[in-house]
Design a protein around this motif. Structure first.
Motif, PDB file in Angstrom:
ATOM      1  N   ALA A  40      24.332  -2.831  -2.035  1.00  0.00           N
ATOM      2  CA  ALA A  40      25.180  -1.765  -1.499  1.00  0.00           C
ATOM      3  C   ALA A  40      25.187  -0.563  -2.437  1.00  0.00           C
ATOM      4  CB  ALA A  40      26.597  -2.288  -1.279  1.00  0.00           C
ATOM      5  N   ARG A  41      25.271  -0.816  -3.734  1.00  0.00           N
ATOM      6  CA  ARG A  41      25.246   0.285  -4.692  1.00  0.00           C
ATOM      7  C   ARG A  41      23.913   1.020  -4.654  1.00  0.00           C
ATOM      8  NH1 ARG A  41      28.528  -3.333  -7.751  1.00  0.00           N
ATOM      9  NH2 ARG A  41      26.699  -4.359  -8.635  1.00  0.00           N
ATOM     10  N   ARG A  42      22.824   0.250  -4.487  1.00  0.00           N
ATOM     11  CA  ARG A  42      21.499   0.873  -4.416  1.00  0.00           C
ATOM     12  C   ARG A  42      21.399   1.760  -3.169  1.00  0.00           C
ATOM     13  NH1 ARG A  42      18.941  -3.463  -4.825  1.00  0.00           N
ATOM     14  NH2 ARG A  42      18.743  -3.446  -7.100  1.00  0.00           N
ATOM     15  N   LEU A  43      21.930   1.255  -2.052  1.00  0.00           N
ATOM     16  CA  LEU A  43      21.903   2.039  -0.810  1.00  0.00           C
ATOM     17  C   LEU A  43      22.765   3.286  -0.947  1.00  0.00           C
ATOM     18  CD1 LEU A  43      21.166   2.334   2.210  1.00  0.00           C
ATOM     19  CD2 LEU A  43      23.167   0.927   2.739  1.00  0.00           C
ATOM     20  N   SER A  44      23.951   3.138  -1.535  1.00  0.00           N
ATOM     21  CA  SER A  44      24.851   4.276  -1.704  1.00  0.00           C
ATOM     22  C   SER A  44      24.217   5.357  -2.582  1.00  0.00           C
ATOM     23  CB  SER A  44      26.173   3.803  -2.322  1.00  0.00           C
ATOM     24  OG  SER A  44      27.049   4.875  -2.522  1.00  0.00           O
ATOM     25  N   ASN A  45      23.544   4.953  -3.638  1.00  0.00           N
ATOM     26  CA  ASN A  45      22.895   5.924  -4.523  1.00  0.00           C
ATOM     27  C   ASN A  45      21.742   6.631  -3.826  1.00  0.00           C
ATOM     28  OD1 ASN A  45      24.636   5.274  -6.624  1.00  0.00           O
ATOM     29  ND2 ASN A  45      23.276   3.711  -7.464  1.00  0.00           N
ATOM     30  N   SER A  46      20.982   5.890  -3.016  1.00  0.00           N
ATOM     31  CA  SER A  46      19.842   6.495  -2.326  1.00  0.00           C
ATOM     32  C   SER A  46      20.284   7.520  -1.295  1.00  0.00           C
ATOM     33  CB  SER A  46      18.987   5.413  -1.668  1.00  0.00           C
ATOM     34  OG  SER A  46      19.707   4.778  -0.612  1.00  0.00           O
ATOM     35  N   LEU A  47      21.476   7.323  -0.723  1.00  0.00           N
ATOM     36  CA  LEU A  47      22.000   8.242   0.292  1.00  0.00           C
ATOM     37  C   LEU A  47      22.941   9.286  -0.307  1.00  0.00           C
ATOM     38  CD1 LEU A  47      22.773   5.671   3.149  1.00  0.00           C
ATOM     39  CD2 LEU A  47      20.775   7.161   2.930  1.00  0.00           C
ATOM     40  N   SER A  48      23.171   9.207  -1.632  1.00  0.00           N
ATOM     41  CA  SER A  48      24.066  10.144  -2.329  1.00  0.00           C
ATOM     42  C   SER A  48      25.462  10.152  -1.719  1.00  0.00           C
ATOM     43  CB  SER A  48      23.482  11.565  -2.301  1.00  0.00           C
ATOM     44  OG  SER A  48      22.219  11.594  -2.927  1.00  0.00           O
ATOM     45  N   LEU A  49      25.985   8.950  -1.456  1.00  0.00           N
ATOM     46  CA  LEU A  49      27.322   8.824  -0.871  1.00  0.00           C
ATOM     47  C   LEU A  49      28.385   8.854  -1.959  1.00  0.00           C
ATOM     48  CD1 LEU A  49      26.636   5.977   1.732  1.00  0.00           C
ATOM     49  CD2 LEU A  49      26.585   8.448   2.092  1.00  0.00           C
ATOM     50  N   HIS A  50      29.579   9.274  -1.568  1.00  0.00           N
ATOM     51  CA  HIS A  50      30.707   9.334  -2.490  1.00  0.00           C
ATOM     52  C   HIS A  50      31.621   8.141  -2.227  1.00  0.00           C
ATOM     53  CE1 HIS A  50      29.523  13.364  -3.724  1.00  0.00           C
ATOM     54  NE2 HIS A  50      29.405  13.679  -2.432  1.00  0.00           N
ATOM     55  N   GLY A  51      31.606   7.190  -3.116  1.00  0.00           N
ATOM     56  CA  GLY A  51      32.430   5.992  -2.978  1.00  0.00           C
ATOM     57  C   GLY A  51      31.930   4.921  -3.918  1.00  0.00           C
ATOM     58  N   ALA A  52      32.752   3.902  -4.132  1.00  0.00           N
ATOM     59  CA  ALA A  52      32.371   2.809  -5.024  1.00  0.00           C
ATOM     60  C   ALA A  52      32.995   1.522  -4.515  1.00  0.00           C
ATOM     61  CB  ALA A  52      32.829   3.093  -6.451  1.00  0.00           C
ATOM     62  N   SER A  53      32.389   0.386  -4.878  1.00  0.00           N
ATOM     63  CA  SER A  53      32.917  -0.911  -4.450  1.00  0.00           C
ATOM     64  C   SER A  53      32.590  -1.957  -5.500  1.00  0.00           C
ATOM     65  CB  SER A  53      32.336  -1.323  -3.096  1.00  0.00           C
ATOM     66  OG  SER A  53      30.925  -1.489  -3.182  1.00  0.00           O
ATOM     67  N   ASP A  54      33.384  -3.013  -5.521  1.00  0.00           N
ATOM     68  CA  ASP A  54      33.125  -4.131  -6.421  1.00  0.00           C
ATOM     69  C   ASP A  54      33.755  -5.381  -5.826  1.00  0.00           C
ATOM     70  OD1 ASP A  54      32.089  -5.453  -8.535  1.00  0.00           O
ATOM     71  OD2 ASP A  54      33.503  -4.723 -10.027  1.00  0.00           O
ATOM     72  N   ILE A  55      33.125  -6.535  -6.089  1.00  0.00           N
ATOM     73  CA  ILE A  55      33.563  -7.820  -5.550  1.00  0.00           C
ATOM     74  C   ILE A  55      33.723  -8.797  -6.706  1.00  0.00           C
ATOM     75  CG2 ILE A  55      33.162  -9.514  -3.716  1.00  0.00           C
ATOM     76  CD1 ILE A  55      32.960  -6.728  -2.670  1.00  0.00           C
ATOM     77  N   CYS A  56      34.722  -9.674  -6.617  1.00  0.00           N
ATOM     78  CA  CYS A  56      34.921 -10.671  -7.662  1.00  0.00           C
ATOM     79  C   CYS A  56      35.523 -11.932  -7.053  1.00  0.00           C
ATOM     80  CB  CYS A  56      35.831 -10.126  -8.768  1.00  0.00           C
ATOM     81  SG  CYS A  56      37.479  -9.706  -8.204  1.00  0.00           S
ATOM     82  N   LEU A  57      35.708 -12.950  -7.880  1.00  0.00           N
ATOM     83  CA  LEU A  57      36.345 -14.185  -7.450  1.00  0.00           C
ATOM     84  C   LEU A  57      37.822 -14.138  -7.813  1.00  0.00           C
ATOM     85  CD1 LEU A  57      33.698 -16.864  -8.533  1.00  0.00           C
ATOM     86  CD2 LEU A  57      34.183 -16.067  -6.215  1.00  0.00           C
ATOM     87  N   TRP A  58      38.690 -14.475  -6.842  1.00  0.00           N
ATOM     88  CA  TRP A  58      40.127 -14.557  -7.121  1.00  0.00           C
ATOM     89  C   TRP A  58      40.819 -15.405  -6.072  1.00  0.00           C
ATOM     90  CZ3 TRP A  58      40.656  -8.596  -6.358  1.00  0.00           C
ATOM     91  CH2 TRP A  58      40.759  -8.275  -5.015  1.00  0.00           C
ATOM     92  N   ASP A  59      42.081 -15.686  -6.321  1.00  0.00           N
ATOM     93  CA  ASP A  59      42.941 -16.401  -5.384  1.00  0.00           C
ATOM     94  C   ASP A  59      43.843 -15.375  -4.716  1.00  0.00           C
ATOM     95  OD1 ASP A  59      44.758 -17.945  -4.013  1.00  0.00           O
ATOM     96  OD2 ASP A  59      45.015 -19.412  -5.615  1.00  0.00           O
TER      97      ASP A  59
END
Length: 562
Positions: free
Chosen positions: A423-442
């Motif tokens: 997703a980050r690679r796609l966002s950078n290639s399209l020059s989009l403004h936004g960020a995301s991150d995923i992790c493990l939690w309860d």
């Protein structure tokens, strides 16, 4: 279905038919009003808004039907009040399902089944009545007419399956008909001049989309050599191969036969004798000379070039051609499911054990993000992220949003990392403004501080593949308490849930002082009935009796099961 018909379309001055392409996009029932607004929003941002595009909900309810729904809603309210007053003396019928009236301040939100034998369920969004019904083939049809190029339309993320429109036929199945009669009606369409010209225009549109397949779907193509001779086929030097499929909803009058029985009739509507040997490029003149055998079109159920899809919606019929090469990616297309095929939307995940792959459709996730309407700089959290589709779609929406999500399942750890990286690679290639991150939690014990999130969007467990009703009853109050804790005052949460009553129970109980209900309406998710519940944080103190003890017990039981 929406009560206010003005919300069902974005219509402008008449468009020049010679400069626009016509698409149809199947939509989950209940989401039509969101999808229309989201498509128009995307086209406007690309510079193809008012005057260049038109988005319409086909076969939307008439005003008479909408008035009838209003009357039914009023009757349900009246009956509910009467039953409440006579509760001790009236038994509830065995087949009668509960309809809820949730009062908040000076307005009332109604949600539940109509109980009139129609299998319809109702809810409300911003005062409008929204109706949905379960079933894998129950879809709304959105018509898109735009001058935007295929590269823009194919990248609208709220669209899952995308098809080019051939023709629309209103009210041709008003009475129950036999298979032979319906087959004859469909096959006779090949002699209709509008259908022939519709096929010519649609195949031209298909050829322009097909030229982008290798670049767009490269990682998923099983054999890219299948596209090597595509130019010869588009230019008419080699004959095309095609097949037919059908999607039929439950209200269609034609119920005396199986859906697959119509495949041959829909394939028979293709006027191949008038198209063979012709270039699909509008700029190239049609070939007048006699065609040779290699230019003849043929039917191939497996290695086909394009798929003709017939939609039987109530009494109407729509002919279209799929613009996504499911056959080249070994994906379930219309022919395998007789329903909506899977979304094929980048970023792609090509590795991992599919047994544990929990993923909401990217198009549905984008619809939820658009419904939330995040503002620049908002922090959006998905407490039950699964693979992470919602926070990633939030980042790819180009709204300068930070999407954060987490999941407790350890089986998703590696896949989540790969998906977030793509997703980050796609966002950078399209020059989009936004960020995301995923992790493990309860989700019942989040590691975030109080009042840190502006929006929460989550696809909660439905109690089928994940958890059961007993576990959900214990899980929901703990999760909602954490949702209320991390939301800022005035922040909103949009929750997609298969069992909404657990949310309402919390709102009417422990959460009454901290959360109030804004909207709730039914939607069709993969054939299952679900509800979109929108709540807002009030200025109150979140408290759950023995919260950590309850979380500890749930964790111990979950550890034993794993």
């Amino acid at each position: 279905m929406v009560e206010n018909q003005e919300a069902c379309f974005h219509k402008n001055a008449p468009l020049d038919d010679s400069k626009v392409d016509s698409y149809i996009a199947p939509c989950p029932i209940g989401f039509e009003h969101v999808m229309i607004d989201a498509i128009m929003y995307s086209l406007e941002k690309a510079g193809f808004g008012v005057g260049k595009s038109e988005v319409v909900w086909l076969f939307s309810p008439s005003e008479d039907k909408l008035e009838g729904m209003k009357v039914q809603v009023a009757k349900h309210l009246q009956l509910k009040e009467e039953k409440r007053l006579k509760k001790k003396y009236i038994e509830k019928p065995a087949n009668q399902k509960a309809t809820y009236a949730v009062s908040e301040d000076d307005h009332s939100v109604i949600v539940g089944p109509l109980n009139d034998g129609s299998n319809l369920f109702l809810g409300q969004y911003e005062g409008n009545v929204i109706v949905s019904r379960p079933g894998a083939t129950e879809v709304g049809i959105i018509l898109i007419r735009t001058s935007a190029p295929p590269s823009i339309v194919s990248n609208i993320r709220v669209i899952g399956p995308l098809l080019g429109l051939v023709s629309i036929h209103h009210d041709i199945f008003t009475e129950p008909l036999e298979l032979d009669q319906i087959s004859g009606i469909i096959e006779d369409l090949r002699c209709d001049s509008n259908t022939v010209s519709g096929y010519e225009s649609c195949l031209n549109l298909w050829s322009r989309h097909a030229s982008m397949w290798k670049q767009r779907y490269g990682p998923l193509l099983k054999n890219s050599n299948d596209l090597d001779n595509l130019n010869d086929k588009i230019n008419g030097k080699v004959g095309l191969k095609y097949r037919a499929s059908c999607v039929r909803n439950g209200k269609c009058k034609a119920k005396q036969f199986k859906t697959c029985d119509l495949f041959a009739s829909i394939g028979g509507s293709v006027p191949h004798d008038k198209l063979e040997g012709s270039s699909l490029d509008r700029q190239t003149p049609r070939l007048k000379s006699k065609i040779n055998p290699t230019q003849c079109w043929s039917v191939d159920l497996k290695k086909y070039d394009f798929e003709v899809v017939g939609f039987l919606v109530d009494t109407h019929f729509v002919l279209a051609i799929s613009l996504i090469p499911y056959q080249l990616m070994n994906a379930n297309g219309f022919s395998r499911t007789c329903a909506l095929p899977s979304d094929v939307t980048p970023p792609f995940v090509t590795k991992g054990n599919e047994e544990y792959l929990i993923r909401l459709r990217p198009s549905t996730s984008s619809l939820l993000v658009h419904l939330a309407n995040p503002q620049k700089g908002d922090i959006l959290v998905d407490v039950c992220a699964g693979l992470g589709t919602i926070p990633i779609e939030a980042a790819l929406s180009n709204r300068s949003v930070v999407g954060l999500g987490g999941e407790i399942s350890p089986y998703l750890d590696g896949i989540m990392s790969e998906y977030a990286s793509e997703a980050r690679r796609l966002s950078n290639s399209l020059s989009l403004h936004g960020a995301s991150d995923i992790c493990l939690w309860d989700a019942t014990l989040l590691s975030y501080r109080d009042s840190c999130a502006d929006l929460i969007i989550s696809d909660l467990p439905f109690g089928q593949k994940c958890m059961n009703s007993k576990k959900l009853r214990q899980f929901s109050p703990l999760l909602l308490a954490e949702v209320a804790r991390i939301l800022r005052v005035g922040g909103r949460a949009i929750l997609l849930s298969g069992i909404y009553r657990y949310i309402l129970d919390y709102l009417n109980g422990e959460g009454k002082s901290v959360i109030f209900l804004r909207n709730i309406f039914p939607v069709n998710i993969g054939g299952h009935l679900a509800y979109v519940v929108e709540i807002e944080r009030k200025n109150g103190v979140v408290y759950v009796d023995r919260h950590r003890d309850k979380v500890r017990k749930m964790t111990q039981r979950r550890t034993q099961e794993w």
